[in-house]
Design an enzyme around this catalytic site. Structure first.
Site, PDB file in Angstrom:
ATOM      1  N   SER A 316       0.782  -1.120  -0.081  1.00 42.77           N
ATOM      2  CA  SER A 316      -0.051   0.056   0.012  1.00 42.77           C
ATOM      3  C   SER A 316       0.854   1.056   0.089  1.00 42.77           C
ATOM      4  CB  SER A 316      -0.940   0.035   1.410  1.00 42.77           C
ATOM      5  OG  SER A 316      -0.052   0.367   2.425  1.00 42.77           O
ATOM      6  N   ASP A 317       0.262   2.404  -0.555  1.00 42.44           N
ATOM      7  CA  ASP A 317       1.107   3.734  -0.442  1.00 42.44           C
ATOM      8  C   ASP A 317       0.694   4.054   1.140  1.00 42.44           C
ATOM      9  OD1 ASP A 317       1.984   5.888  -0.686  1.00 42.44           O
ATOM     10  OD2 ASP A 317       0.807   6.541  -2.674  1.00 42.44           O
TER      11      ASP A 317
END
Length: 790
Positions: A316-317
Site C-alpha cells: 500500500s501507499d
C-alpha cells in the site's frame, strides 16, 4: 561468497553447502532447497508458519529515522513485534534528503551501508524462528533514493528524452546500485498519466500519454529487474487526477469515466505488467467511483491479477489502509479497514507508524474468524513468492559489501546521467536563431532570475541526496571561462511574500522587490544578452504542492518584462516541474529553453545547450495550455473536444475564450532541421490479428548534428464507440549528422489498433486507419491509409 564466509560472525550451523537452514531444524526442508519449484517452497514454508509469523509478512517497517529508532539490531528487538519477522524494511539508512532525523553514519561510504544491511538481515535470518529474509525496499523514481547514489533528472525530464534505451540504462544503474547497497526492491517507475498540470506530482511523472508512459516505464522495469531486484510500480490506480488537481489533504475523488479509466489510467499498468513482469505494485489511497482502491477486490484482484496477470506482491501507499476509514468513511473503524484491504488483495501495509498497528488487528480478525486463514495464506504466499524469486533464500546477504564502493555512482554512471540531462532539454522558441550563442561575439552576459543560483530543485525526497550541485550560474561561468564577463543579479525571489494569494489579488511591488529588479535592469544595460533562469523550486511543485495557477510565480514576470524593456535579447531558461502558462513570455521573448528539474549537473547541461555543444532534442511529454481555464487540455483527446469556436481568428482566439495549445504534446525544436519522406507500409490491408511495419526516411537538412524524435500516430476513422481523435503508437529518438538520412521502422501490433468495444472488451475492428508520422502531435509530416479486413 560462500555461505560460511560472510564478513561478520555468524552461527555457522545454519549455513550449509548450497543451502541455509533457516528454521534451524538441522534438515533441508523443501523451502530451503534451491532445486525445488518455487510454489512447492512457498507452500512448505507456509505450512510451518504460525499466525504471528504469517501476519508479520503483511506489513512494512519503515527504516531508521522514520519509524525504526535503531540503526542496527539491539537486544530490545527480541521484544518487538518483528521478532517473528517482517515483510519489508523501507528506506533503511539511506540518508534521506530533507529529513534530518534520518541522517546516519551508515549511508556512506556505500560499503558501510551494505555491511549494515547485512547486519540487519543477519538478525532476521538467525534470530527469528523461521529466519525468513527481509525485502529491503527503497524509492528510485529518478535514481536510487540513497546518499550519493547516481542522480537523474526528475521523471518529467526523463519523459522528455523519449529515449527508451537511455531509460533502460538508467533502470539498470538504479538496480545495480540497489543490489550493491543491500536493497532488493525499488519503488519505481511511476506510471501515472499527468493529465492535470495543476497537480503537484506532475514533476514525478513521465508525461500525459499512456502509450509513451508505458514504453518508458517498461524499459525502467526491465532495467531495474535485470539486476536481480524487484521493481514496484506506482501508484495503482487512477491516482493522478484528483478533482481540481488538488493534493495534500484531498488525495481522493478522481472524476474519470470507466472507459477513460481503462484507456488512460490503467493502460500503462496493464501494458507494463504484461510485457515486463514487475514484481511489485503499490496501491493508491484514492477511491474510484466511491470505492477505495486499496479496499477494492475489483482493482487489486480481478483486474490486477486475473486480467493483467500480475504475480508479485501489492504494497500500500503510506496511509492508504487508514484512509479507508478516515477519508473514505466506508467502514466503522480501522479494524474494518484492515479487513477490507486484506480481503481486497492487499499483501503488505505501509505507513509511518509501527507495523503493530496493522498486524495486531489482522491477527484479531483471523482469530475471530472474520478473515479466513485461506485469505491470509494467499497474501503471505504472494510476499514469500517474491522473496524466493529474488533469491533471498539462497543468498540473503550482500555478497561483497566492499564492492559497493566501486559499483555505486561510477564515472560511467555519471556520464550516463549527464547524457539523460542533456537529452531532456526542450527548445520551445528560438526566434531568428538566437541560440546557440556564439562565444566569439560576446563580451558581457547577465545571468539573472531566482533559479540561476539555486540548488534545491536538483534533489527530491524520492531521489539521491548529497551530490555536488552545479548551479546554472556556476555552469555558465565555468563554460565561458575568462573569455566573457558574466554578471549576476538575482532580480527577484521565486515567490513574493503574499503568494499564492497574489495570483488572485495582485499586490504592489515592495521597495525591496523594485530595487532588486532595478539592479538587474542596470546590469542588463551592460550586457549583450540576458539569460533569465526562472520557474519553480522544490518548495513550489511536488507531492502535496498542487497549484491553482500556472503562471510564473511571484514577481518573475515583472522581472522579465523589465529586462525585455531594455531592448536586449532575453533567453528564458525555465526550471519547473509542470507545464506553465507562459503566454507573454512566448510572445515577446526571443528564446525559451525548457530545462524541467535537471539533476545536480544542471548548470553544465544548461551552459552546453545555450552555447551549442548540446543540441536540444527533447520533446514535450505534456501539453502546455494557454490558460488554466482550458483544463483539462491534453493528449490524446476525443473528437472535437479541443475544437475552437465559430469565427475563430488566425491565432486561435474565439469570441469568448482562448483556444489551442501554447505548446502541443510531442513538441520540441532543434538547432538543425529535419525532413521526412518515403512513408511505407509493409501491407496496405491486413487481418485483425496481423502485425504491420511502418517506415519513413528522416534527413538532417541543417548544418549541425542533432536528435529528432520520430513519432507515429494512428487514427481510427470509423469505430463502434467514440475513440480518441488519434493516438501515439510509436516513437524513436535518432541522432543524425548534417545531410545524413536514416530509415525509422515501427512495428504496429494488433494491440496498437485495438479499442474497448461496447462490451468493454479490447478488440480490433475492421475498417480504415490513418497512419501518421511526424515531429509532434500537431506537426504531422507524412500519412497513409491502412485497411483492416473483416
Amino acid at each position: 561468497m560462500s555461505f560460511t564466509t560472510v564478513s561478520f560472525a555468524q552461527k555457522q550451523s545454519i549455513y550449509k553447502k548450497g543451502w541455509i537452514d533457516f528454521n534451524k531444524n538441522g534438515k533441508k526442508d523443501i523451502f530451503e532447497d534451491p532445486s525445488q519449484e518455487i510454489e512447492k517452497r512457498v507452500q512448505d514454508l507456509l505450512s510451518q508458519m504460525t499466525l504471528e509469523e504469517k501476519t508479520n509478512q503483511t506489513a512494512t517497517l519503515y527504516g531508521f529515522g522514520r519509524v525504526l529508532k535503531d540503526e542496527l539490531p539491539t537486544p530490545q528487538w527480541k521484544q518487538m513485534i518483528w521478532k517473528d519477522g517482517i515483510a519489508n524494511i523501507d528506506e533503511h539508512l539511506n540518508g534521506l534528503a530533507y529529513h534530518p532525523r534520518s541522517k546516519t553514519a551508515y549511508s556512506y561510504p556505500h560499503s558501510k551501508h551494505a555491511t549494515a544491511i547485512n547486519t540487519v538481515q543477519k538478525w532476521f535470518v538467525e534470530e527469528t524462528r523461521l529466519g525468513i529474509p527481509v525485502d529491503f525496499s527503497n524509492e528510485g523514481i529518478h535514481g536510487l533514493n540513497h546518499d550519493r547514489a547516481t542522480p537523474l533528472p526528475a521523471p518529467i525530464s526523463i519523459g522528455s528524452t523519449w529515449n527508451k534505451k537511455l531509460v533502460n540504462q538508467a533502470g539498470t544503474i538504479a538496480g545495480r546500485e540497489a543490489k550493491a547497497l543491500g536493497y532488493t526492491n525499488v519503488y519505481a517507475p511511476i506510471l501515472d498519466p499527468a493529465r492535470d498540470p495543476r497537480w503537484g506530482r506532475v514533476v514525478e511523472c513521465y508525461g500525459e500519454n499512456p502509450f509513451h508512459i508505458a514504453e518508458m516505464g517498461k524499459q525502467m522495469v526491465l532495467g531495474i529487474q535485470s539486476q536481480g531486484v524487484a521493481s514496484t510500480l506506482k501508484h495503482y490506480a487512477v491516482y493522478s487526477i484528483p478533482k481540481g488537481g488538488r493534493d495534500g489533504n484531498a488525495r481522493t475523488d478522481p472524476h474519470v469515466a470507466p472507459r477513460e479509466m481503462y484507456q488512460l489510467y490503467l493502460y500503462p499498468f496493464m501494458k507494463v505488467i504484461k510485457e515486463a513482469a514487475p514484481m511489485g505494485v503499490m496501491s493508491s489511497y484514492n477511491d474510484w467511483d466511491g470505492v477505495p482502491v486499496t479496499g477494492s477486490y475489483f482493482f487489486l484482484t480481478e483486474l490486477l491479477r486475473h486480467k493483467f496477470g500480475f504475480n508479485g506482491y501489492v504494497v500500500s501507499d503510506s496511509e492508504a489502509v487508514e484512509y479507508i476509514e478516515t477519508k473514505h468513511h466506508v467502514v466503522d473503524d480501522y479494524k474494518g479497514a484492515v479487513k477490507q484491504a486484506v480481503e481486497a488483495g492487499l499483501d503488505v501495509r505501509t505507513n509511518f507508524t509501527l507495523p503493530d498497528d496493522y498486524i495486531l488487528p489482522l491477527r484479531e480478525l483471523v482469530r475471530e474468524g472474520k478473515v479466513s486463514m485461506k485469505t491470509l495464506d494467499e497474501r503471505v504466499a504472494n510476499v514469500l513468492r517474491v522473496k524466493l524469486r529474488l533469491g533471498l533464500f539462497e543468498q540473503p546477504y550482500v555478497a561483497d559489501p566492499k564492492s559497493a564502493d566501486k559499483l555505486v555512482h561510477t564515472t560511467s554512471d555519471e556520464a550516463l546521467s549527464l547524457e539523460i540531462n542533456r537529452q531532456s532539454v526542450v527548445l520551445l522558441k528560438n526566434e531568428n536563431n538566437l541560440l546557440p550563442l556564439d562565444r566569439s561575439k560576446l563580451k558581457n552576459i547577465l545571468v539573472t532570475g531566482p533559479l540561476a543560483n539555486e540548488k534545491n530543485y536538483t534533489t527530491s525526497r524520492y531521489g539521491p541526496s548529497n551530490n555536488d550541485v552545479v548551479t546554472v550560474l556556476d555552469g555558465i561561468k565555468a563554460y565561458v571561462g575568462n573569455s566573457i564577463q558574466v554578471n549576476y543579479e538575482k532580480g527577484c525571489d521565486v515567490v513574493d511574500a503574499t503568494w499564492p494569494e497574489s495570483e488572485i489579488i495582485p499586490t504592489p511591488l515592495t521597495a525591496e522587490e523594485k530595487s532588486a529588479i532595478d539592479k538587474a535592469v542596470l546590469q542588463a544595460a551592460k550586457a549583450e544578452v540576458i539569460i533569465a533562469v526562472v520557474g519553480e523550486d522544490e518548495k513550489r511543485v511536488g507531492e502535496s504542492l498542487s497549484r491553482t495557477g500556472l503562471n510564473l510565480p511571484g514577481r518573475q514576470l515583472q522581472l522579465l518584462q523589465a529586462l525585455h524593456a531594455t531592448g536586449k535579447p532575453v533567453v528564458m531558461v525555465t526550471i519547473n516541474g509542470q507545464p506553465l502558462t507562459i503566454n507573454w513570455e512566448n510572445r515577446y521573448l526571443p528564446a525559451i529553453l525548457e530545462a524541467w528539474f535537471p539533476g545536480p549537473q544542471s548548470g553544465r547541461v544548461v551552459a552546453e545547450t545555450l552555447f551549442g555543444e548540446n543540441n536540444p532534442g527533447g520533446k514535450l511529454p505534456v501539453t502546455f495550455p494557454k490558460s488554466i481555464g482550458q483544463l483539462e487540455y491534453n493528449f490524446p483527446y476525443k473528437p472535437a473536444s479541443h475544437a475552437g469556436q465559430p469565427s475563430d481568428g488566425p491565432n486561435g482566439y474565439g469570441k469568448t475564450r482562448v483556444n489551442g495549445a501554447l505548446y502541443p504534446f510531442g513538441f520540441g525544436l532543434s538547432y538543425t532541421t529535419f525532413e521526412y519522406s518515403n512513408l511505407k507500409l509493409s501491407s496496405a490491408a491486413i487481418n485483425p490479428a496481423a502485425t504491420i511495419e511502418v517506415s519513413a526516411d528522416i534527413t538532417n537538412t541543417g548544418k549541425l548534428t542533432g536528435d529528432e524524435v520520430v513519432q507515429l500516430y494512428v487514427k481510427d476513422m470509423v469505430s463502434s464507440v467514440t475513440t480518441y481523435e488519434f493516438d501515439l503508437r510509436g516513437f524513436e529518438r535518432i541522432r543524425l549528422k548534417p545531410g545524413e538520412t536514416r530509415t525509422v521502422i515501427f512495428t504496429l501490433k494488433p494491440d496498437d489498433l485495438a479499442l474497448l468495444d461496447k462490451n468493454m472488451n479490447w478488440t480490433v475492428e475492421p475498417g480504415k486507419f490513418k497512419i501518421m508520422v511526424g515531429s509532434s502531435s500537431e506537426d504531422i509530416r507524412l500519412n497513409s491509409e491502412l485497411i483492416v479486413k473483416p
